[in-house]
Design a protein around this motif. Sequence first.
Motif, PDB file in Angstrom:
ATOM      1  N   THR A 154     -23.818  32.029  38.829  1.00  0.00           N
ATOM      2  CA  THR A 154     -24.558  31.855  37.304  1.00  0.00           C
ATOM      3  C   THR A 154     -25.422  32.966  37.356  1.00  0.00           C
ATOM      4  OG1 THR A 154     -26.223  30.357  37.826  1.00  0.00           O
ATOM      5  CG2 THR A 154     -23.980  29.677  37.004  1.00  0.00           C
ATOM      6  N   THR A 190     -17.045  36.269  35.417  1.00  0.00           N
ATOM      7  CA  THR A 190     -17.182  35.918  34.055  1.00  0.00           C
ATOM      8  C   THR A 190     -15.885  34.751  33.903  1.00  0.00           C
ATOM      9  OG1 THR A 190     -16.633  36.226  31.674  1.00  0.00           O
ATOM     10  CG2 THR A 190     -15.471  37.832  33.269  1.00  0.00           C
ATOM     11  N   ILE A 248     -23.720  27.349  24.965  1.00  0.00           N
ATOM     12  CA  ILE A 248     -24.847  28.190  24.484  1.00  0.00           C
ATOM     13  C   ILE A 248     -25.648  27.628  23.326  1.00  0.00           C
ATOM     14  CG2 ILE A 248     -25.763  30.361  23.798  1.00  0.00           C
ATOM     15  CD1 ILE A 248     -23.711  31.591  25.406  1.00  0.00           C
ATOM     16  N   LEU A 278     -21.874  36.766  21.709  1.00  0.00           N
ATOM     17  CA  LEU A 278     -21.189  36.735  23.036  1.00  0.00           C
ATOM     18  C   LEU A 278     -20.088  37.425  23.037  1.00  0.00           C
ATOM     19  CD1 LEU A 278     -20.914  35.124  25.775  1.00  0.00           C
ATOM     20  CD2 LEU A 278     -19.483  33.365  24.402  1.00  0.00           C
ATOM     21  N   VAL A 299     -24.313  37.970  26.805  1.00  0.00           N
ATOM     22  CA  VAL A 299     -25.026  37.299  25.906  1.00  0.00           C
ATOM     23  C   VAL A 299     -26.187  38.239  25.379  1.00  0.00           C
ATOM     24  CG1 VAL A 299     -26.398  35.355  25.181  1.00  0.00           C
ATOM     25  CG2 VAL A 299     -24.469  34.985  26.531  1.00  0.00           C
ATOM     26  N   LEU A 353     -30.583  29.555  29.179  1.00  0.00           N
ATOM     27  CA  LEU A 353     -29.052  30.010  29.041  1.00  0.00           C
ATOM     28  C   LEU A 353     -28.657  30.402  30.307  1.00  0.00           C
ATOM     29  CD1 LEU A 353     -28.910  31.764  25.800  1.00  0.00           C
ATOM     30  CD2 LEU A 353     -28.478  29.351  26.135  1.00  0.00           C
ATOM     31  N   VAL A 371     -21.866  32.855  31.756  1.00  0.00           N
ATOM     32  CA  VAL A 371     -22.748  33.702  31.377  1.00  0.00           C
ATOM     33  C   VAL A 371     -22.853  34.669  32.490  1.00  0.00           C
ATOM     34  CG1 VAL A 371     -25.133  34.170  30.458  1.00  0.00           C
ATOM     35  CG2 VAL A 371     -24.034  32.171  29.772  1.00  0.00           C
ATOM     36  N   ILE A 404     -27.623  38.582  30.231  1.00  0.00           N
ATOM     37  CA  ILE A 404     -28.345  38.475  29.127  1.00  0.00           C
ATOM     38  C   ILE A 404     -29.183  39.489  28.591  1.00  0.00           C
ATOM     39  CG2 ILE A 404     -30.007  36.851  27.836  1.00  0.00           C
ATOM     40  CD1 ILE A 404     -29.220  34.694  29.692  1.00  0.00           C
TER      41      ILE A 404
END
Length: 223
Positions: free
Chosen positions: A43, A71, A86, A105, A110, A129, A135, A138
Amino acid sequence: MKTDSELQKKVQAALNWIPSLQSSKIVIGVRSGVVTLTGIVDTFGEKIEAENAVKNVMGVKDVVVKMEVPTHVTSPESHSKLFKQIMSVLDNNWSIPRSSIEVKLENGKVTLTGVVPYLYQKFSAQAFLGYIKGVKSITNDIIVQSKLHDTVEQRDVEQALARNWSIRSKDIMVKVDGATVRLSGIVSSLYQKQEAGYIASKAPGITLVDNRLIVHFNYKKIA
């Protein structure tokens, strides 16, 4: 002064101490005190956690993060499921003004936009998140616009830093200019620099923290 080989062992031990990273395939490179992390983590949050753990190791001058997050978005259905996760995380966190934040997204990436009244809320939205599987990255484009019109007091920020046991507040100089807090001085680890910046970000009315703290591992603190 630690050699690169000694520092690499300490960094490995720091990463091994974190349960969520024990199954990760992180490769550690060290050159002149600069640590480079490559490999794969599950993650985005684990990626940040690994970076923070390394920053807290005495002797690390800087951290270069090149880790990949796979992903899990492979179909419209998985995209929809991830988007719902999310939104659920944002909806169920009281510290984040959900109605003020917009989420985009695309392929696990994100992008956060919108306006919040506190700087720490911008950071919190990203942190919460980060641990959602799927994810990949970000981008935080949230804008901070304080609703408060009172002048931020330098003394308030100084007292907030002094209350934190991990920071030697006497070594940090605080200057407030409008809605900006500038931190300067010397700390003994990257972790302390980061923590001081986060504490300052909670000051009501602050929209920017200019963190100019210098990390000096052999710094002789003022008594």
